[in-house]
Motif scaffolding. Structure first.
Motif, mmCIF file in Angstrom:
data_model
loop_
_atom_site.group_PDB
_atom_site.id
_atom_site.type_symbol
_atom_site.label_atom_id
_atom_site.label_comp_id
_atom_site.label_asym_id
_atom_site.label_seq_id
_atom_site.Cartn_x
_atom_site.Cartn_y
_atom_site.Cartn_z
ATOM 1 N N LYS A 54 0.832 -1.204 0.000
ATOM 2 C CA LYS A 54 0.000 0.000 0.000
ATOM 3 C C LYS A 54 0.875 1.267 0.000
ATOM 4 O O LYS A 54 2.044 1.241 0.380
ATOM 5 C CB LYS A 54 -0.916 0.019 1.222
ATOM 6 N N ASP A 55 0.285 2.373 -0.404
ATOM 7 C CA ASP A 55 0.974 3.663 -0.381
ATOM 8 C C ASP A 55 0.910 4.246 1.033
ATOM 9 O O ASP A 55 -0.132 4.175 1.686
ATOM 10 C CB ASP A 55 0.316 4.640 -1.364
ATOM 11 N N ILE A 56 2.030 4.814 1.471
ATOM 12 C CA ILE A 56 2.103 5.395 2.815
ATOM 13 C C ILE A 56 2.312 6.902 2.711
ATOM 14 O O ILE A 56 3.184 7.373 1.981
ATOM 15 C CB ILE A 56 3.263 4.796 3.629
ATOM 16 N N PHE A 57 1.496 7.648 3.461
ATOM 17 C CA PHE A 57 1.613 9.102 3.527
ATOM 18 C C PHE A 57 1.730 9.510 4.997
ATOM 19 O O PHE A 57 1.027 8.965 5.853
ATOM 20 C CB PHE A 57 0.403 9.777 2.896
ATOM 21 N N ALA A 58 2.590 10.462 5.278
ATOM 22 C CA ALA A 58 2.765 10.925 6.661
ATOM 23 C C ALA A 58 2.901 12.436 6.686
ATOM 24 O O ALA A 58 3.600 13.027 5.859
ATOM 25 C CB ALA A 58 4.006 10.282 7.287
ATOM 26 N N VAL A 59 2.216 13.052 7.649
ATOM 27 C CA VAL A 59 2.290 14.499 7.831
ATOM 28 C C VAL A 59 3.418 14.798 8.814
ATOM 29 O O VAL A 59 3.492 14.183 9.886
ATOM 30 C CB VAL A 59 0.957 15.043 8.381
ATOM 31 N N PRO A 60 4.335 15.708 8.490
ATOM 32 C CA PRO A 60 5.450 15.992 9.404
ATOM 33 C C PRO A 60 4.975 16.660 10.679
ATOM 34 O O PRO A 60 3.997 17.408 10.692
ATOM 35 C CB PRO A 60 6.344 16.929 8.588
ATOM 36 N N GLY A 61 5.692 16.378 11.762
ATOM 37 C CA GLY A 61 5.393 17.006 13.041
ATOM 38 C C GLY A 61 6.625 17.692 13.592
ATOM 39 O O GLY A 61 7.726 17.585 13.039
ATOM 40 N N GLU A 62 6.455 18.393 14.702
ATOM 41 C CA GLU A 62 7.577 19.093 15.317
ATOM 42 C C GLU A 62 8.644 18.088 15.742
ATOM 43 O O GLU A 62 8.340 17.028 16.313
ATOM 44 C CB GLU A 62 7.093 19.879 16.536
ATOM 45 N N VAL A 63 9.896 18.383 15.479
ATOM 46 C CA VAL A 63 10.986 17.436 15.747
ATOM 47 C C VAL A 63 11.174 17.181 17.243
ATOM 48 O O VAL A 63 11.752 16.155 17.631
ATOM 49 C CB VAL A 63 12.315 17.908 15.120
ATOM 50 N N TYR A 64 10.721 18.072 18.097
ATOM 51 C CA TYR A 64 10.880 17.904 19.533
ATOM 52 C C TYR A 64 9.676 17.201 20.179
ATOM 53 O O TYR A 64 9.684 16.950 21.378
ATOM 54 C CB TYR A 64 11.081 19.264 20.207
ATOM 55 N N ASP A 65 8.669 16.905 19.390
ATOM 56 C CA ASP A 65 7.437 16.297 19.906
ATOM 57 C C ASP A 65 7.491 14.790 19.705
ATOM 58 O O ASP A 65 7.409 14.293 18.577
ATOM 59 C CB ASP A 65 6.228 16.897 19.181
ATOM 60 N N ALA A 66 7.610 14.037 20.809
ATOM 61 C CA ALA A 66 7.693 12.573 20.722
ATOM 62 C C ALA A 66 6.435 11.973 20.117
ATOM 63 O O ALA A 66 6.463 10.871 19.563
ATOM 64 C CB ALA A 66 7.939 11.983 22.113
ATOM 65 N N GLY A 67 5.318 12.713 20.205
ATOM 66 C CA GLY A 67 4.071 12.229 19.633
ATOM 67 C C GLY A 67 4.096 12.128 18.123
ATOM 68 O O GLY A 67 3.227 11.500 17.524
#
Length: 361
Positions: free
Chosen positions: A248-261
């Motif tokens: 399947k195709d995977i898409f990910a939205v970037p998050g803050e680099v300091y946020d472990a979440g």
């Protein structure tokens, strides 16, 4: 209504036979249309293991008729491995479900689906990503998720708000919705032409091990998987791994680099070329869909609001910098910023800094 082998699937599903053992059973018996032949087959009985006596007894007592009556009384239908309606997208995955207990529109199983997934403990940014991306993607896809707290619920709720179609895949029985607080959400999905589906018996308990196993169906139904927010170790990442196994195709939205979440998101982006998306249009364009179908809503700004937006069009700025550039008083600016943030026109960043909430179209 159901053939003898479909009834056997329903009975075995109600008793919790695993997909792995089911397909071993099918391979061991030449005449699966004849349940008596199944129960008289020594290899088949060995595969059934501890279930064999209970299933044999239930079959002799026509227990499946009681299950079918229970299904009919509760508006449940079944799609089995042998059904014409069985989704092609699931046929080639590892250990496909052999029975799907359904409430709602089963045609959605063969729709153009996209999974929207993420953590139960979503941040305000993660929740906003899930809502804003789903709002646009629901125009083009059937949105699939797992009816859990957090990102899953937002994906379903947003799709309903946009009058789209959504499929909820449960890790419990279809008549035992988990979490129970989402029972009303499940009902609304069904009432509005969506679908709730489970491979487990009608009132099966939500045992912990069932949720990771359920995720192969979430991934399998869809063309692609959008990760809105995920820590490095989470159920979402197990869904990603399953989706990758399935091609399947995977898409990910970037998050803050300091946020472990968002460590899971950022790790995907680092390791997978093309996974990063900053707008739903990235996904729509990836599949070559017509973006003109997406409705645009004009945003009306006051003169003072426009001054703030113009100042932020050059990039993120601190509160103090905005006071200087807009010539607004701190109290006036506070009021305007709060309103603009509520309308998702701007976003507040750490350090009392603001930016335009762009990249959504």
């Amino acid at each position: 209504m159901y053939t003898s082998k479909e009834k056997l699937c329903i009975l075995l599903g109600e008793y919790g036979l695993s997909s792995k053992k089911f397909f071993q059973l099918v391979d061991s018996v030449s005449d699966f249309d004849n349940p008596i032949a199944v129960f008289n087959n020594a290899t088949a009985c060995e595969i059934l293991g501890s279930l064999v006596n209970d299933v044999k007894s239930a079959f002799k007592k026509n227990a499946v008729d009681g299950i079918l009556a229970d299904m009919q009384a509760n508006g449940v239908s079944v799609v089995t491995w042998f059904s014409a309606r069985y989704p092609n997208s699931l046929r080639d995955i590892n250990e496909p479900p052999y029975v799907l207990f359904c409430k709602g529109e089963t045609a959605l199983l063969n729709g153009r689906c996209l999974s929207v997934v993420g953590t139960r403990k979503a941040s305000s940014y993660g929740r906003r990503v899930a809502a804003d991306f789903t709002k646009i993607l629901a125009e083009h896809f059937v949105i699939v998720s797992g009816l859990a707290y957090g990102i899953d619920s937002i994906a379903h709720e947003t799709t309903l708000a946009e009058h789209g179609k959504t499929v909820a895949v449960l890790g419990s029985g279809i008549l035992n919705v988990y979490p129970s607080s989402n029972e009303r959400l499940a009902d609304r999905i069904i009432e509005t032409g969506g679908l709730v589906v489970s491979e487990y018996g009608l009132r099966a308990q939500p045992f912990t091990y069932r949720f990771p196993h359920r995720n192969r169906i979430v991934a399998g139904l869809s063309q692609g998987l959008l990760v809105c927010q995920a820590p490095l170790k989470s159920g979402t990442n197990s869904t990603v791994e399953l989706a990758l196994e399935q091609g399947k195709d995977i898409f990910a939205v970037p998050g803050e680099v300091y946020d472990a979440g968002f460590a899971g998101n950022n790790s995907l982006i680092k390791s997978m070329q093309g996974a990063c998306v900053t707008t739903p249009r990235d996904i729509i364009d990836f599949y070559g869909l017509d973006c003109r179908a997406v409705a645009k809503t004009a945003v009306q700004l006051s003169f003072e609001e426009q001054r703030v937006v113009d100042a932020l069009s050059e990039g993120p700025k601190t509160f103090d910098r905005l006071v200087t550039e807009t010539s607004l008083t701190p109290s006036e600016l506070n009021f305007l910023l709060a309103n603009l943030e509520l309308r998702s026109i701007i976003a507040k960043l750490p350090g009392n800094t603001y930016r335009l909430y762009g990249g959504i179209e």
